[in-house]
Scaffold this motif. Structure first.
Motif, PDB file in Angstrom:
ATOM      1  N   ARG A 163       0.788  -1.288   0.085  1.00  0.00           N
ATOM      2  CA  ARG A 163       0.052   0.135   0.099  1.00  0.00           C
ATOM      3  C   ARG A 163       0.941   1.297   0.046  1.00  0.00           C
ATOM      4  NH1 ARG A 163      -3.529   3.463   2.959  1.00  0.00           N
ATOM      5  NH2 ARG A 163      -5.483   3.201   1.934  1.00  0.00           N
ATOM      6  N   LEU A 164       0.348   2.211  -0.726  1.00  0.00           N
ATOM      7  CA  LEU A 164       1.197   3.617  -0.747  1.00  0.00           C
ATOM      8  C   LEU A 164       0.609   4.450   0.306  1.00  0.00           C
ATOM      9  CD1 LEU A 164       1.284   3.993  -4.662  1.00  0.00           C
ATOM     10  CD2 LEU A 164       2.999   3.192  -3.186  1.00  0.00           C
ATOM     11  N   TYR A 165       1.620   5.098   0.757  1.00  0.00           N
ATOM     12  CA  TYR A 165       1.443   6.346   1.760  1.00  0.00           C
ATOM     13  C   TYR A 165       2.268   7.475   1.527  1.00  0.00           C
ATOM     14  CZ  TYR A 165      -0.841   2.631   4.689  1.00  0.00           C
ATOM     15  OH  TYR A 165      -1.223   1.673   5.189  1.00  0.00           O
ATOM     16  N   ALA A 166       1.926   8.460   2.005  1.00  0.00           N
ATOM     17  CA  ALA A 166       2.781   9.727   2.037  1.00  0.00           C
ATOM     18  C   ALA A 166       3.248   9.570   3.437  1.00  0.00           C
ATOM     19  CB  ALA A 166       2.048  10.843   1.627  1.00  0.00           C
ATOM     20  N   LEU A 167       4.716   9.725   3.362  1.00  0.00           N
ATOM     21  CA  LEU A 167       5.703   9.670   4.738  1.00  0.00           C
ATOM     22  C   LEU A 167       6.318  10.930   5.015  1.00  0.00           C
ATOM     23  CD1 LEU A 167       6.162   7.709   7.155  1.00  0.00           C
ATOM     24  CD2 LEU A 167       8.251   7.177   5.803  1.00  0.00           C
ATOM     25  N   LYS A 168       5.757  11.599   5.849  1.00  0.00           N
ATOM     26  CA  LYS A 168       6.396  13.108   6.155  1.00  0.00           C
ATOM     27  C   LYS A 168       7.240  13.029   7.092  1.00  0.00           C
ATOM     28  CE  LYS A 168       4.882  17.851   6.658  1.00  0.00           C
ATOM     29  NZ  LYS A 168       3.639  18.957   6.734  1.00  0.00           N
ATOM     30  N   ILE A 169       8.521  13.370   6.745  1.00  0.00           N
ATOM     31  CA  ILE A 169       9.743  13.099   7.944  1.00  0.00           C
ATOM     32  C   ILE A 169      10.198  14.482   8.196  1.00  0.00           C
ATOM     33  CG2 ILE A 169      11.698  11.901   8.142  1.00  0.00           C
ATOM     34  CD1 ILE A 169      11.032   9.985   5.944  1.00  0.00           C
ATOM     35  N   PHE A 170      10.487  14.582   9.497  1.00  0.00           N
ATOM     36  CA  PHE A 170      11.100  16.045  10.263  1.00  0.00           C
ATOM     37  C   PHE A 170      12.294  15.685  10.566  1.00  0.00           C
ATOM     38  CE2 PHE A 170       6.605  16.259  10.156  1.00  0.00           C
ATOM     39  CZ  PHE A 170       6.299  17.336   9.640  1.00  0.00           C
ATOM     40  N   SER A 171      13.340  16.245  10.325  1.00  0.00           N
ATOM     41  CA  SER A 171      14.667  16.070  11.312  1.00  0.00           C
ATOM     42  C   SER A 171      14.492  16.836  12.546  1.00  0.00           C
ATOM     43  CB  SER A 171      15.652  16.952  10.566  1.00  0.00           C
ATOM     44  OG  SER A 171      16.708  17.140  11.376  1.00  0.00           O
ATOM     45  N   LYS A 172      14.673  16.109  13.516  1.00  0.00           N
ATOM     46  CA  LYS A 172      14.539  16.646  15.001  1.00  0.00           C
ATOM     47  C   LYS A 172      15.476  17.750  15.208  1.00  0.00           C
ATOM     48  CE  LYS A 172      12.966  12.475  17.447  1.00  0.00           C
ATOM     49  NZ  LYS A 172      13.380  11.589  18.475  1.00  0.00           N
ATOM     50  N   ALA A 173      16.785  17.564  14.738  1.00  0.00           N
ATOM     51  CA  ALA A 173      17.556  18.688  15.046  1.00  0.00           C
ATOM     52  C   ALA A 173      17.279  20.014  14.277  1.00  0.00           C
ATOM     53  CB  ALA A 173      19.092  18.274  14.275  1.00  0.00           C
ATOM     54  N   GLU A 174      16.629  19.698  13.109  1.00  0.00           N
ATOM     55  CA  GLU A 174      16.200  20.883  12.282  1.00  0.00           C
ATOM     56  C   GLU A 174      14.985  21.632  13.189  1.00  0.00           C
ATOM     57  OE1 GLU A 174      17.735  21.793   9.578  1.00  0.00           O
ATOM     58  OE2 GLU A 174      16.085  23.352   8.682  1.00  0.00           O
ATOM     59  N   MET A 175      14.242  20.814  13.583  1.00  0.00           N
ATOM     60  CA  MET A 175      12.984  21.252  14.347  1.00  0.00           C
ATOM     61  C   MET A 175      13.505  22.177  15.564  1.00  0.00           C
ATOM     62  SD  MET A 175      10.586  20.159  12.453  1.00  0.00           S
ATOM     63  CE  MET A 175       9.104  20.203  13.315  1.00  0.00           C
ATOM     64  N   ILE A 176      14.421  21.719  16.186  1.00  0.00           N
ATOM     65  CA  ILE A 176      14.940  22.357  17.237  1.00  0.00           C
ATOM     66  C   ILE A 176      15.444  23.511  16.841  1.00  0.00           C
ATOM     67  CG2 ILE A 176      16.623  22.271  19.088  1.00  0.00           C
ATOM     68  CD1 ILE A 176      16.258  19.246  19.307  1.00  0.00           C
ATOM     69  N   LYS A 177      16.311  23.511  15.920  1.00  0.00           N
ATOM     70  CA  LYS A 177      17.083  24.741  15.248  1.00  0.00           C
ATOM     71  C   LYS A 177      16.011  25.528  14.898  1.00  0.00           C
ATOM     72  CE  LYS A 177      20.120  26.344  11.468  1.00  0.00           C
ATOM     73  NZ  LYS A 177      20.356  26.030  10.429  1.00  0.00           N
ATOM     74  N   ARG A 178      15.289  25.115  14.265  1.00  0.00           N
ATOM     75  CA  ARG A 178      14.109  26.371  13.676  1.00  0.00           C
ATOM     76  C   ARG A 178      12.867  26.517  14.527  1.00  0.00           C
ATOM     77  NH1 ARG A 178      13.327  25.125   8.223  1.00  0.00           N
ATOM     78  NH2 ARG A 178      11.867  27.194   8.252  1.00  0.00           N
ATOM     79  N   LYS A 179      12.973  26.034  15.808  1.00  0.00           N
ATOM     80  CA  LYS A 179      12.038  26.222  16.835  1.00  0.00           C
ATOM     81  C   LYS A 179      10.708  25.771  16.515  1.00  0.00           C
ATOM     82  CE  LYS A 179      14.714  29.919  18.972  1.00  0.00           C
ATOM     83  NZ  LYS A 179      15.747  30.459  18.188  1.00  0.00           N
TER      84      LYS A 179
END
Ligand SMILES: Nc1ncnc2c1ncn2[C@@H]1O[C@H](COP(=O)(O)OP(=O)(O)OP(=O)(O)O)[C@@H](O)[C@H]1O
Length: 855
Positions: A475-491
């Motif tokens: 089955r196909l899905y859209a997988l959205k991936i966030f880098s934690k480091a980026e999330m912290i850096k970008r608040k």
């Protein structure tokens, strides 16, 4: 006679000529707009948009732009707007914090190929325009890419903003340029039938606005926007406000107290952000101030990264109370790696034997590191290797920590005993059970390794979205991936948590379904319904006129209204409605996505039925009644006047954006677009909506648009009973609201012969094999991307109860949707993808449609 002001269509001209990319990132404006004074104390920054939420929430009053007594309208002339000196940029140096996990996250991020902040700073243009075009900075990184080169020859950068750490232009984009067939995730610039104007439209659209209000950046702030807590006038002078030399040159202090005040000051520097962002900062600050801790270097290769998971040693000296607060009993895996019986005793545990797996090296003594709670735990075999006494201690600790029963003695007879099955219970933390969506979800049953990457679908402000195939089901899905480091850096920590919460809470046919969410050591994952039709924006762009007929606009706007009504009922304000965030399911129905700017009202109330038995209406406005929020978020051309004014906004912003959306669907451009951001904002505040005279649009439709675009939110359609006001407008008279899902959509995304349809593939050896993106010749970029993706798709899931309380992603639950909530029951399985085109739906009944003539 329709008394409409006929527009000479400057917007059309603008949209064709403007050079700006739509990918303006407003979040990067914040430090630029309010530069740190040279030689002044680091706290001397001005604050914008920091109106107290409580203030607005208390009053709950609707704002009236025409009411001068409120003193909220900056009353700025267009000249002032365009003449305003562009503030210069400062990049808050987030690379240099000396304390806490943030430092480690950033180290990891930089090691994995991201730009260092120093580099970022040095790349910052000396005198950037007020609104920076992200593409400008980023394009330097990407020049090697054919796609960019090609686009530069036609004078247009590639549209969507990309995060600085991900200089990627996937090869399928390059390929798609050569193809006449539209691929839902290909840039519009490559759509042949769209010709030049499609390129221009795409690239003149500005991107999502997050937090900093450039309107105030050039105007100075209205008094209400300055909270006494954040703003000390004594420290600020106009002459020093925009000077950032100090912040760029002064290294942050190394002591923990110094670091804390440094960060406080740095936050002050950013405090022109919205309240939401200030909270975000505080959250990060709390996280950072957990003590002066260093981390081991991140191994470079993915193999090393994965293999190294259980090998993080720690030293006794790192176990400061700050790091290990009383309430946080270390997980069993920490104990295994500890070489400290003192520590066990301190925590009321039996003394531990010498470490079974990793000896504490001299090097690690010299450079004490914080025990990485989750890294070890994420290794499945690490548990099995526990020696019996440690296991006992672990069980005891775990029992206290998560409330589960301690291990039975039989489980501890062998030094290398396997964990008993019941030890895995519970994997869900208490916080998930307390959530409103807890009954919809169970413990996560997948991880990154359960999916095979097919291609990169898109890259937004912070996340990368991949088309993936679940190995087990095809089955196909859209997988959205966030880098934690980026999330912290970008608040962006709060934003991602909000997005998860909204997706998980929602259960609606026009809101993208979340099937799984989980986190690994370095990434956060949202596994969503794959919308084969891609962005509605692109479907619009593939049309010659860039717009659709009124009847079709009615279809899409009715589905959008239903989705927004649902969100409002749940107490959410969407805040980022635009064609880019409306995805088309393969059925042709819409699915709202991208909730990272959404906000949930505090004290959500139940809807109320009002009126007589004959004409009752459900008041959905009441659900978030009294709730005002003050973030400066949205998308430039869609932003509501009250957001620009910066003194708080309510759910009414979503009705404003609906008005802009309907306008854009019908005319192919937005009504207030100016030559630059300030002009656009000025138009939003001052101009009345006007309609081109060359378009056949009914009176009722124009009336709806006008009422949705009333500048005073208190008078805007929807301000009385919410969605009910809109649904009963004459434009929607013939809409059967309860049967929306049964309507035939106007456009159907159809797979071309190049596409992959897993249901049609026979059960031979080819079954399930997919053509992956071929690596391009730009080896540097591709290698970095491949490296990053390898990690993304290889790391282990970190279970909720393993993620410690002081982790900023502690609230990001790992969970899977229960079967009965699976939306595929409604829409059928999602197992085809590829290049698509949109065909008019022949089944769509036109019986209700009629042509409108200009009156
Ligand atoms: N469920 C989905 N199905 C198909 N494509 C998707 C899906 N979700 C996202 N995409 C694609 O990925 C792109 C980026 O996704 P999204 O907008 O959610 O990311 P983001 O980082 O939140 O972006 P933004 O900057 O708009 O906030 C979308 O524009 C879309 O093309």
């Amino acid at each position: 006679m329709d008394n409409l002001q006929v527009l000479s269509q400057p917007s059309l001209v603008n949209s064709g000529n403007a050079e700006r990319s739509r990918s303006v990132s407003f979040s990067k404006l914040i430090p630029r707009s309010f530069r740190k004074p040279s030689g002044s104390s680091p706290g001397a920054e001005i604050v914008a948009g920091s109106t107290s939420l409580a203030e607005g929430a208390e009053t709950g009053e609707a704002l009236d732009s025409e009411d001068p007594s409120r003193g909220t309208d900056p009353q700025v002339t267009e000249e002032q707007l365009s003449e305003a000196t562009p503030p210069q940029q400062v990049s808050p140096d987030l690379a240099t914090p000396q304390t806490g996990k943030l430092s480690a996250r950033l180290k990891k991020m930089f090691k994995s190929g991201s730009k260092t902040p120093d580099r970022e700073a040095s790349e910052t243009p000396d005198s950037t325009p007020e609104i920076r075009n992200d593409e400008k900075g980023e394009s330097e990184q990407h020049q090697a890419l054919e796609a960019d080169e090609h686009l530069q020859t036609i004078g247009t950068p590639i549209g969507r903003a990309r995060s600085p750490s991900t200089p990627i232009m996937p090869s399928h984009v390059l390929q798609s340029k050569l193809d006449n067939t539209y691929s839902p995730n290909q840039p519009v610039s490559s759509i042949k039938d769209g010709s030049r104007s499609a390129v221009d439209r795409r690239n003149t659209r500005s991107d999502t606005v997050r937090s900093s209000n450039p309107y105030f950046a050039c105007q100075g702030l209205p008094p209400h926007a300055l909270s006494s807590q954040d703003f000390d006038p004594a420290n600020v002078s106009n002459s020093t406000r925009y000077d950032d030399s100090t912040i760029l040159m002064t290294p942050p202090p190394t002591s923990s107290t110094g670091a804390t005040s440094y960060f406080q000051n740095e936050y002050r520097n950013n405090s022109n952000k919205s309240l939401n962002d200030i909270n975000e900062n505080e959250e990060v600050e709390e996280f950072k101030s957990s003590g002066p801790v260093d981390y081991p270097p991140t191994p470079k290769s993915p193999a090393e990264r994965v293999a190294s998971a259980p090998t993080v040693p720690f030293s006794r000296s790192s176990l400061s109370p700050q790091i290990f607060p009383e309430k946080m009993i270390p997980s069993p895996l920490i104990i295994v790696n500890a070489n400290s019986s003192d520590f066990s005793e301190q925590n009321g545990m039996p003394p531990l034997p010498p470490p079974a797996i990793h000896e504490l090296s001299e090097e690690s003594e010299a450079s004490p590191v914080k025990p990485t709670l989750r890294r070890v735990a994420s290794e499945p075999n690490a548990l099995k290797k526990l020696p019996a006494p440690a296991l006992a201690a672990a069980a005891k600790s775990r029992g206290r920590h998560s409330g589960s029963a301690p291990l039975s003695s039989s489980a501890m007879t062998s030094p290398t005993t396997e964990f008993p099955a019941d030890f895995d219970e519970p994997q869900r933390s208490r916080r998930l059970r307390n959530k409103s969506f807890s009954s919809k979800f169970k413990e996560v049953i997948v991880g990154p390794k359960s999916f095979e990457k097919i291609k990169l679908l898109g890259q937004g402000d912070v996340g990368k979205v991949y088309l993936v195939k679940e190995k087990e089901t095809n089955r196909l899905y859209a997988l959205k991936i966030f880098s934690k480091a980026e999330m912290i850096k970008r608040k962006k920590i709060k934003r991602i948590l909000a997005e998860q919460e909204i997706l998980a809470t929602s259960n609606h046919p026009f809101i993208v379904t979340l099937y799984h969410s989980f986190q690994s050591e370095d990434y956060l994952y949202l596994c969503m319904e794959y919308c084969m039709g891609g962005e509605f924006f692109r479907a619009l762009q593939t049309r010659k006129t860039k717009c659709i007929e009124e009847e079709d606009a009615r279809f899409y706007s009715s589905e959008v209204t239903a989705a927004i009504e649902y969100l409002h009922l749940m107490g959410f304000i969407y805040r980022d409605l635009k064609p880019e965030n409306i995805l088309l399911h393969k059925s042709g129905h819409i699915m709202l996505s991208d909730f990272d700017l959404s906000v949930q009202a505090k004290d959500t109330k139940n809807p109320v039925v009002k009126g007589s038995a004959q004409a009752s209406m459900v008041d959905t406005r009441i659900c978030s009644d009294g709730f005002r929020t003050n973030s400066f978020v949205g998308t430039e051309e869609y932003i509501a006047p009250e957001v620009i004014r910066g003194n708080g906004h309510t759910a009414a912003v979503d009705w404003w954006t609906l008005g802009i959306l309907i306008y854009e669907m019908l005319f192919g451009f937005t009504p207030f677009k100016g030559d630059n951001t300030n002009k656009t904002f000025s138009n939003v505040l001052k101009n009345e909506v006007s309609f081109p005279n060359n378009n056949e649009v009914s009176r009722s439709c124009k009336d709806l648009i006008r009422k949705l675009l009333i500048k005073s939110e208190g008078k805007r359609l929807g301000s009385k009973f919410g969605a009910s006001d809109i649904k009963k407008h004459a434009f929607f008279k013939k809409v059967q609201w309860s049967l929306l899902r049964n309507q035939e959509p106007p456009l159907l995304p159809v797979l071309t012969e190049n596409g992959y349809d897993f249901t049609r593939l026979s059960s031979n050896a080819n079954k399930g094999t997919v053509k992956k993106e071929s690596p391009s010749t730009h080896s540097g970029v591709v290698d970095a991307m491949a490296e990053q993706e390898k990690i993304m798709f290889e790391e282990q899931v970190e279970r909720d109860d393993i993620v410690s309380d002081d982790d900023p992603f502690h609230d990001f639950n790992s969970m899977s949707l229960m079967k009965q909530d699976n939306n595929s029951l409604i829409y059928g399985d999602n197992n085809s993808y590829g290049k698509i085109s949109y065909t008019p739906n022949q089944n769509r009944s036109r019986s209700n449609s009629h042509r409108f003539f200009k009156r």
